[in-house]
Structures are given as C-alpha cells and as structure tokens.
Design an enzyme around this catalytic site. Sequence first.
Site, PDB file in Angstrom:
ATOM      1  CG  ASP A   1      -2.039   1.228   1.286  1.00  0.00           C
ATOM      2  OD1 ASP A   1      -1.601   2.220   0.814  1.00  0.00           O
ATOM      3  OD2 ASP A   1      -3.317   0.888   1.118  1.00  0.00           O
TER       4      ASP A   1
ATOM      5  NE  ARG B   1     -15.761   2.425  -8.252  1.00  0.00           N
ATOM      6  CZ  ARG B   1     -16.188   1.905  -7.190  1.00  0.00           C
ATOM      7  NH1 ARG B   1     -16.156   0.535  -6.967  1.00  0.00           N
ATOM      8  NH2 ARG B   1     -17.056   2.738  -5.934  1.00  0.00           N
TER       9      ARG B   1
ATOM     10  CG  ASP C   1     -17.236  -7.543  -8.972  1.00  0.00           C
ATOM     11  OD1 ASP C   1     -18.213  -8.430  -9.255  1.00  0.00           O
ATOM     12  OD2 ASP C   1     -17.423  -6.630  -8.104  1.00  0.00           O
TER      13      ASP C   1
ATOM     14  CD  GLU D   1     -18.330  -2.008 -13.689  1.00  0.00           C
ATOM     15  OE1 GLU D   1     -19.549  -1.916 -13.099  1.00  0.00           O
ATOM     16  OE2 GLU D   1     -17.421  -2.154 -13.534  1.00  0.00           O
TER      17      GLU D   1
ATOM     18  CG  HIS E   1     -19.382  -3.056  -9.946  1.00  0.00           C
ATOM     19  ND1 HIS E   1     -18.752  -1.969 -10.400  1.00  0.00           N
ATOM     20  CD2 HIS E   1     -19.291  -2.932  -8.537  1.00  0.00           C
ATOM     21  CE1 HIS E   1     -18.390  -1.146  -9.621  1.00  0.00           C
ATOM     22  NE2 HIS E   1     -18.669  -1.771  -8.361  1.00  0.00           N
TER      23      HIS E   1
END
Length: 315
Positions: free
Chosen positions: A169, A228, A252, A257, A286
């Site tokens: 991260d 995303r 997913d 989209e 999603h």
Amino acid sequence: MKILFIDTVHPILWDRLKAHNFKCIDITNLTGDELLNSIYTAHGLVIRSKITLDKTVLEKCENLKFIARSGSGLENIDVEFANAKGVKIFNSPEGNRTAVAEHVIGMLLSLFNNLKQGDEEVKQGIWRREENRGIEIEGKTIGIIGYGNTGMALAKRLSSFDCNILAYDKYKTNFGSATVKEVSLNEIQGEADIISFHVPYNPETYYYFDDSFLNSVKKKFFLVNTSRGKVVDTKAVIDGLKSKKILGACIDVLEFESSSFEKINPGFKRSLNFLRNQENVILSPHVAGWTVESYFKLSNVLADKILAQFSASKA
C-alpha cells in the site's frame, strides 16, 4: 436538517436519521436537471453512483453540510473542493469489506476448481474428471495491492488457506503481521502467483495494471480485480491471456461499465466477447460488495458516522 436521498439505500439509514429529527426526502425518481435543481438547498445528500458531485454542482449547494456515499468509492465526488467548502464526506467501506473478500475467495475457488465448467458439463450429461482437475490456494503466494478495508478483509480470510500473503500500500506502512508480509510493489511483481487489486479509483490508479505492469510481473499469475474497472486496462488483460502470462482472471468490475455501474457501454463489445469466451476467466456484474448483509451494513455504518458528527440538537 434536510437530507435528500438521491439513490436507493437500505431503509435503516432513513429510519435512524428520521428518529433523530432529520427531514428525509426521497428523490430517487428524479433525473437530469430536475435532480440537480432539487439538491441545491439540501443540508445532506445520500448517494451511490447516480450523480456526479463536481465543483460546478457543489458550488451551488450553499447549505450542504455532508455527503453520505453508500459504499467505498468517492470518484464521483470532487473531494478536494468539498473539503475546502467544509462539507463532510462519509463513506462506508466497512460495510461491504466482508462481502468483497468472500467474493474474491469464491471467484478464485471457482476458477481453480473449474466449478463453472464442471457444472455446465454435468448438466449437459458430460462427465469429465481429469479435465476438471483443480489446483489449490495452499502454498501459493498472493499479492494484495491496496491494504485498506477490503485488502485487510481478504488477507484475514486467506490466512486460513496456508498461503503466503504479501501486501503493498503506497500510503500505509508498518501494517505487517504474523500472517501478512508488508512488501514493495516490485516484490509482489517478482513473487506473486495471484495478484488482487483493492485500490480506490482516481487519476493515480487509472490503468494501474497496464502493459508495463504486466511485463514487470516475473511469473505467470492469476489476476483479480474487484476494485474499479478502470484500474485495469482490459487490453493488457487480453494480451496477458493470449500470451498465457495471465493464467486466469477473476473480474468483477470492467472498464467499460457506465458511470452508474448499471450497464455495459456497447463500444467495448469485442473485448467483452473475448473475455466471456475464455474458460479461464470468471466474470461477475460489479456485485462483489453486494450481499444481503452488506446492503444493511453500508447504511448502518453511514448512520453511525452521520449521527456521531451531527447530533440531534444540531438536526
């Protein structure tokens, strides 16, 4: 305080705010200019992804005290301008972190054990055992990119699989534990058998996974994206699948989209057709964060945060 509900959320949020004397108004049926014109006098807005609250819109919201986003992503809000304007922003990633983590596990197990293919074949009277021999998570090295709510939730569940968990991260340090090794991005690219994305979408993470990232991964690997769609360049995924550098993918979220996540833009039909025709690709619409339980928790968490900041006396 007048609170406008722009998107449909679990009624627990409405009920809890109402019980504390907030004036709740349902405008989920409004669209376009009618929707925009209705929000300018609001003190609070409850949203998901139906509307974009950019600077142009927020400038006109003179009474706005807070925006409550059911979910984690804030890409449809100009956060910097809202903060400068003194508008509090609440989201609820705690509400669906379990759902996302379990969805990732489910997708991996389905892919690794050929569950989709096996189910379809047996229903057609085809009985193939050797061709559906699976592989195990145990012993594999899994790289988690983004160690926030969903990244941590995934690591917690993976810890019981006796696999090696690496996490990176950019904005967090000293989070390693007995089961999770804090590493650099280069280490994930060098060691991971599975790479799973759990980062927010913003200009910095647009096409985070691209051809350059793909070429930096040293081993053949499995790709997972439940963050995303535009975090991952679909072309790079297709290139990786064709070259077999990507052994399989669990996706997913798709870059094509609509902004509301409710439909697929038709311009990407060829790419989608390629992905859905691959036996080593698992797709879902999603819904990684969409469970019966998360639907409640997302709104309940928002109620906790709003009521902690704005007491009944201020309402």
